[in-house]
Scaffold this active site. Structure first.
Site, PDB file in Angstrom:
ATOM      1  N   ALA A  65       0.862  -1.181   0.000  1.00 11.23           N
ATOM      2  CA  ALA A  65       0.000   0.000   0.000  1.00 11.23           C
ATOM      3  C   ALA A  65       0.900   1.234   0.000  1.00 11.23           C
ATOM      4  CB  ALA A  65      -0.899  -0.021   1.234  1.00 11.23           C
ATOM      5  N   GLY A 110       0.722  -5.161   0.969  1.00 10.54           N
ATOM      6  CA  GLY A 110      -0.464  -5.257   0.110  1.00 10.54           C
ATOM      7  C   GLY A 110      -0.157  -5.944  -1.211  1.00 10.54           C
ATOM      8  N   GLU A 113      -0.475  -9.475  -0.444  1.00 11.51           N
ATOM      9  CA  GLU A 113      -1.906  -9.718  -0.179  1.00 11.51           C
ATOM     10  C   GLU A 113      -2.703  -9.770  -1.484  1.00 11.51           C
ATOM     11  OE1 GLU A 113      -1.653  -6.532   2.920  1.00 11.51           O
ATOM     12  OE2 GLU A 113      -2.957  -7.884   4.030  1.00 11.51           O
ATOM     13  N   GLU A 133       4.188  -5.281   7.605  1.00 11.47           N
ATOM     14  CA  GLU A 133       3.364  -4.235   8.210  1.00 11.47           C
ATOM     15  C   GLU A 133       3.694  -3.958   9.673  1.00 11.47           C
ATOM     16  OE1 GLU A 133       2.344  -6.424   6.010  1.00 11.47           O
ATOM     17  OE2 GLU A 133       0.865  -5.529   4.680  1.00 11.47           O
TER      18      GLU A 133
END
Ligand code: A1D88
Length: 259
Positions: A65, A110, A113, A133
């Site tokens: 992200a 992300g 993910e 994270e």
């Protein structure tokens, strides 16, 4: 390559989605909005046999992200920030045809993910994988805490999430995080090769197999077997099922029409 951050092209019935946000394809707002539009287009497009998702550039598939957004997030903003991306990744996971992730480079946060929301992962030997994270004081918020322990062992998922440490492609393959590793320059070619194999199979059968596996993972074995039997029964009503058997005895390749 166009000005877009998400490019979509078709090779026959295979869609190729390329994430293009230099230098590391971070999932910023513009990219997520464009990816959302592309996924909604793919959901509506009939006759797709496979989707490939890959990244532009040599360094990263997706480095996560957009960390620059984090200082602006509080609880009120943080929840919709991740929910929007979670729902997008779930739509990718629910696409009616197989989604192959061509991991051209690092898949972190992300980015990993997103790869976990795909059905199959083919990775460059140079790629690294991690969910760092906790190094930023947060947790994987785009499905990592749910999909990673379902794909690899719970213990290894906890090791990756608690330590935030990345692993290389060989280790990712060893633990079943990726299904194949190839030379860096062959990632997309290998993904296309697999997509082409799948595209010659009965499309209704492949689609039903995907939904039976995915839904079955949420059921106990007896309920899953009933789901499997029902979906098998549905396919017995199709012309493709008859074509498959006839082609077999005529010793020729079947020509599935998806009906
Ligand atoms: C709910 C979801 C949460 C998340 O996904 S949190 C984010 C998780 N991801 C990460 O923590 C990965 C962060 N990035 C890295 O570890 C490294 O980068 C790489 C290993 C991907 C590449 O390292 P190297 O080759 O040394 O390049 P570089 O100088 O670190 O990065 C190049 C430029 O890209 C920016 N950048 C990298 N990752 C992100 C990101 N995730 N969000 C926003 N920007 C990012 C950097 O700051 C820098 O920028 P400049 O050239 O201006 O210094």
């Amino acid at each position: 390559m166009s000005e877009n951050k998400v490019d979509l092209l078709f090779e026959n019935e295979i869609a190729i989605v390329t994430l293009n946000n230099p230098p590391v394809n971070a999932l910023d707002k513009v990219l997520i909005d464009e990816l959302d539009k592309v996924v909604k287009e793919l959901k509506m497009k009939e006759g797709l046999r496979a989707v490939i998702i890959t990244g532009a550039g040599e360094k990263a598939f997706v480095a996560g992200a957009d960390i620059s957004q984090f200082p602006n997030l509080n609880r009120e903003l943080g929840i919709p920030f991740v929910r929007k991306q979670q729902m997008l990744f779930q739509e990718i996971s629910d696409l009616y045809c197989p989604v192959i992730c061509a991991l051209n480079g690092h898949a972190l946060g992300g980015g990993l993910e997103l790869a976990l929301a795909c059905d199959i992962r083919i990775a460059s030997v140079k790629a690294k994988f991690g969910v760092p994270e906790v190094s930023l004081g947060i947790i994987p918020g785009l499905g990592g805490t749910q999909r990673l322990p379902r794909l690899i062992t719970v213990g290894y998922a906890k090791k990756m999430i608690f330590s935030g440490e990345a692993i290389d492609a060989q280790e990712a393959y060893r633990i079943g995080l990726v299904e194949k590793i190839v030379e860096h320059e062959h990632v997309l070619k290998e993904a296309l090769k697999l997509a082409e194999v799948i595209s010659k199979k009965g499309p209704l059968g492949v689609a039903k197999a995907k939904v039976t596996i995915n839904k079955g993972l949420e059921l106990n074995v007896c309920e899953g077997l009933l789901l499997e039997a029902n979906n098998f029964g549905d396919l017995c009503e199709t012309n493709d099922k008859n074509e498959g058997a006839v082609a077999f005895f005529e010793k020729r390749a079947p020509e599935f029409k998806g009906n």
